[in-house]
Design an enzyme around this catalytic site. Structure first.
Site, PDB file in Angstrom:
ATOM      1  N   CYS A  56      -5.041   2.525  -3.444  1.00  0.00           N
ATOM      2  CA  CYS A  56      -3.812   3.081  -2.843  1.00  0.00           C
ATOM      3  C   CYS A  56      -2.635   2.138  -3.035  1.00  0.00           C
ATOM      4  O   CYS A  56      -1.786   1.989  -2.148  1.00  0.00           O
ATOM      5  CB  CYS A  56      -3.987   3.381  -1.358  1.00  0.00           C
ATOM      6  SG  CYS A  56      -5.069   4.751  -1.037  1.00  0.00           S
ATOM      7  N   HIS A 110       0.877  -1.178   0.000  1.00  0.00           N
ATOM      8  CA  HIS A 110       0.000   0.000   0.000  1.00  0.00           C
ATOM      9  C   HIS A 110       0.916   1.231   0.000  1.00  0.00           C
ATOM     10  O   HIS A 110       2.044   1.174   0.515  1.00  0.00           O
ATOM     11  CB  HIS A 110      -0.819  -0.061   1.290  1.00  0.00           C
ATOM     12  CG  HIS A 110      -1.855   1.006   1.480  1.00  0.00           C
ATOM     13  ND1 HIS A 110      -1.548   2.283   1.881  1.00  0.00           N
ATOM     14  CD2 HIS A 110      -3.196   0.969   1.352  1.00  0.00           C
ATOM     15  CE1 HIS A 110      -2.674   2.990   1.990  1.00  0.00           C
ATOM     16  NE2 HIS A 110      -3.691   2.215   1.670  1.00  0.00           N
ATOM     17  N   ASP A 148       3.354  -4.620   7.928  1.00  0.00           N
ATOM     18  CA  ASP A 148       2.147  -3.799   7.838  1.00  0.00           C
ATOM     19  C   ASP A 148       0.949  -4.743   7.999  1.00  0.00           C
ATOM     20  O   ASP A 148       0.595  -5.483   7.081  1.00  0.00           O
ATOM     21  CB  ASP A 148       2.130  -3.092   6.472  1.00  0.00           C
ATOM     22  CG  ASP A 148       0.819  -2.358   6.213  1.00  0.00           C
ATOM     23  OD1 ASP A 148      -0.123  -2.500   7.016  1.00  0.00           O
ATOM     24  OD2 ASP A 148       0.731  -1.647   5.189  1.00  0.00           O
ATOM     25  N   GLN A 172      -4.173  -5.231   6.973  1.00  0.00           N
ATOM     26  CA  GLN A 172      -5.152  -6.188   6.446  1.00  0.00           C
ATOM     27  C   GLN A 172      -4.936  -7.591   7.012  1.00  0.00           C
ATOM     28  O   GLN A 172      -5.560  -8.552   6.548  1.00  0.00           O
ATOM     29  CB  GLN A 172      -5.075  -6.256   4.907  1.00  0.00           C
ATOM     30  CG  GLN A 172      -5.289  -4.942   4.196  1.00  0.00           C
ATOM     31  CD  GLN A 172      -6.732  -4.462   4.261  1.00  0.00           C
ATOM     32  OE1 GLN A 172      -7.657  -5.216   4.545  1.00  0.00           O
ATOM     33  NE2 GLN A 172      -6.926  -3.175   3.987  1.00  0.00           N
ATOM     34  N   LYS A 205      -9.962  -0.655  10.878  1.00  0.00           N
ATOM     35  CA  LYS A 205     -10.092  -1.841  10.008  1.00  0.00           C
ATOM     36  C   LYS A 205     -10.323  -3.103  10.828  1.00  0.00           C
ATOM     37  O   LYS A 205     -10.462  -4.191  10.290  1.00  0.00           O
ATOM     38  CB  LYS A 205      -8.832  -2.009   9.155  1.00  0.00           C
ATOM     39  CG  LYS A 205      -8.669  -0.903   8.111  1.00  0.00           C
ATOM     40  CD  LYS A 205      -7.490  -1.207   7.230  1.00  0.00           C
ATOM     41  CE  LYS A 205      -6.991  -0.011   6.457  1.00  0.00           C
ATOM     42  NZ  LYS A 205      -7.818   0.343   5.312  1.00  0.00           N
TER      43      LYS A 205
END
Ligand code: PLP
Length: 405
Positions: A363, A122, A199, A202, A225
């Site tokens: 993104c 991202h 990261d 997700q 999220k």
């Protein structure tokens, strides 16, 4: 017991209609809906004990501070960090990565050093590193992806050199749903003493995350999220790094003693929490973690996996769809195009049917460039979604084809 009707009734917004049709919310990759108990926890904070944290001796400040530190403990337990000192509250994933890129960069990166990222990232896990590299005269290198969307792992060892100072990789691609073998990547990097930032924007909401088992040096995610409020997120960092890295921002709470001649800094985790943090958000996020804990991460993964397979099968039957991220190891994100129809046209028609999907580059423009496209239709499903909703999506895609072809 995984009771989908009960779960759906926990989320007030799922009962609403859009253009007179039931809402089908398939934009969970962008942000998730909130269960009533998260909304209630936030309301309770403002209704009954709102006061700034760590600053007062009075009763309300004491309650706020206690709830905030309790939220930190809940985050620690959720990701199995060794110590609460390793849990920094930030504004979200983007803020956490910027903090590490700046602070790690200040401490360890010099001219000619290298930072390794992947082609699946991202923008939030590209641009902060790019900015730091520009500032320091360092070089950004990129692990490429295969045609099925998986990372080309053979290149990891090839790209690591004596100058590599940090590797940053996404746990799961938001654009095409691919799950990266982060444990394997961390192991490979550690053989060369290179720390790894994962990261987890997700990753955290779709399966168990155990930072000690992963041996991640940094793991970052966003509250919004993971069914929590917006404007709050987490930076987990191994203590040895966080102790050694300089503060990112200066201000209240991050200091020990201040004089015009010299300031000394507070201990972890406060050293990285300058100013009034979003403590109400932290309390709401901890409630969200409790909520998904009560449903069970295994139940969540199982249901989402079933949805993914059902959706893939149903959509494939429609014909004319090209999928991106076709490797087997994916989460419940389907990224695709329909014949040569522009994704925005499809998105607008689906919207009128009450179906919220995302269109565009998500993104992650370099991912789109890798596949020679400028965007996809992305259906990102989560545990409160149903097969009936997937049927509605499929009806929508049929309508798109009928109108546009
Ligand atoms: N990383 C990934 C993989 C994401 O999916 C996102 C958001 O979509 C981000 C980073 C940025 O998260 P936030 O906007 O919450 O900071």
């Amino acid at each position: 017991m995984f009771d989908i009707n009960k779960i759906r009734s926990d989320f007030p917004v799922l009962a609403r209609e859009v253009y007179g049709k039931p809402l089908v919310y398939f934009d969970n990759g962008a942000t998730t809906q909130k269960p009533a108990r998260v909304i209630d926890a936030v309301r309770e904070a403002y209704d009954s004990y709102y006061s700034n944290i760590h600053r007062g001796v009075h009763a309300l400040s004491d309650i706020s501070s206690g709830k905030y530190e309790n939220a930190r403990e809940k985050v620690r337990a959720f990701i199995n960090a060794e110590s609460k000192k390793e849990i920094i509250f930030t504004a979200g994933t983007t803020a956490s990565i910027n903090l590490v890129a700046f602070s790690f960069g200040e401490r360890y990166i010099k001219k000619g050093d290298e930072v390794l990222i992947t082609a699946l990232e991202h923008h939030a896990n590209i641009v902060p590193w790019q900015m730091m590299c520009e500032r320091k005269g360092a070089v950004l290198k990129v692990i490429p992806i295969n045609d099925d969307g998986s990372l080309n792992l053979e290149k990891v060892n090839e790209l690591i050199t004596g100058k590599t100072k940090i590797l940053a990789v996404t746990h799961v691609s938001n654009a095409i749903g691919v799950i990266n073998p982060v444990k394997e990547i961390i192991e490979a990097a550690h053989k060369h003493n290179i720390p790894v930032l994962v990261d987890g924007a997700q990753g955290i909401q779709h399966g168990h995350v155990d930072v000690m088992d992963l041996e991640a040096d940094f793991y970052v995610f966003s509250g919004h999220k993971v069914y929590g409020p917006t404007g709050i997120g987490v930076l987990y960092g191994k203590r040895k790094w966080l102790e050694d890295m300089p503060p990112y921002q200066g201000g209240g709470d991050m200091v020990d003693r201040v004089s015009f001649e010299k300031t000394t800094y507070n201990e972890l985790p406060f050293k990285f929490e300058a100013g009034t943090t979003n403590f109400v958000g932290a309390i709401g996020m901890a409630e969200a973690l409790d909520y998904i804990g009560s449903i069970g991460m295994d139940n969540i993964s199982k249901h989402e996996n079933e949805l993914k397979h059902y959706a893939k099968e149903r959509l494939e039957q429609l014909g004319g769809l090209t999928f991106y991220g076709t490797t087997a190891n994916t989460i419940s994100i389907l990224s695709f195009l329909v014949d040569n129809i522009h994704q925005y046209d499809a998105g607008m028609i689906l919207d009128k049917m009450g179906v919220a999907i995302r269109t565009g580059s998500h993104c992650a423009q370099p991912v789109m460039s890798r596949f020679g496209i400028d965007g996809t239709i992305r259906a990102s499903m989560c545990f409160y979604n149903t097969k009936e909703e997937i049927d509605i999506l499929c009806e929508g895609i049929e309508k798109v084809k009928m109108m546009m072809l």
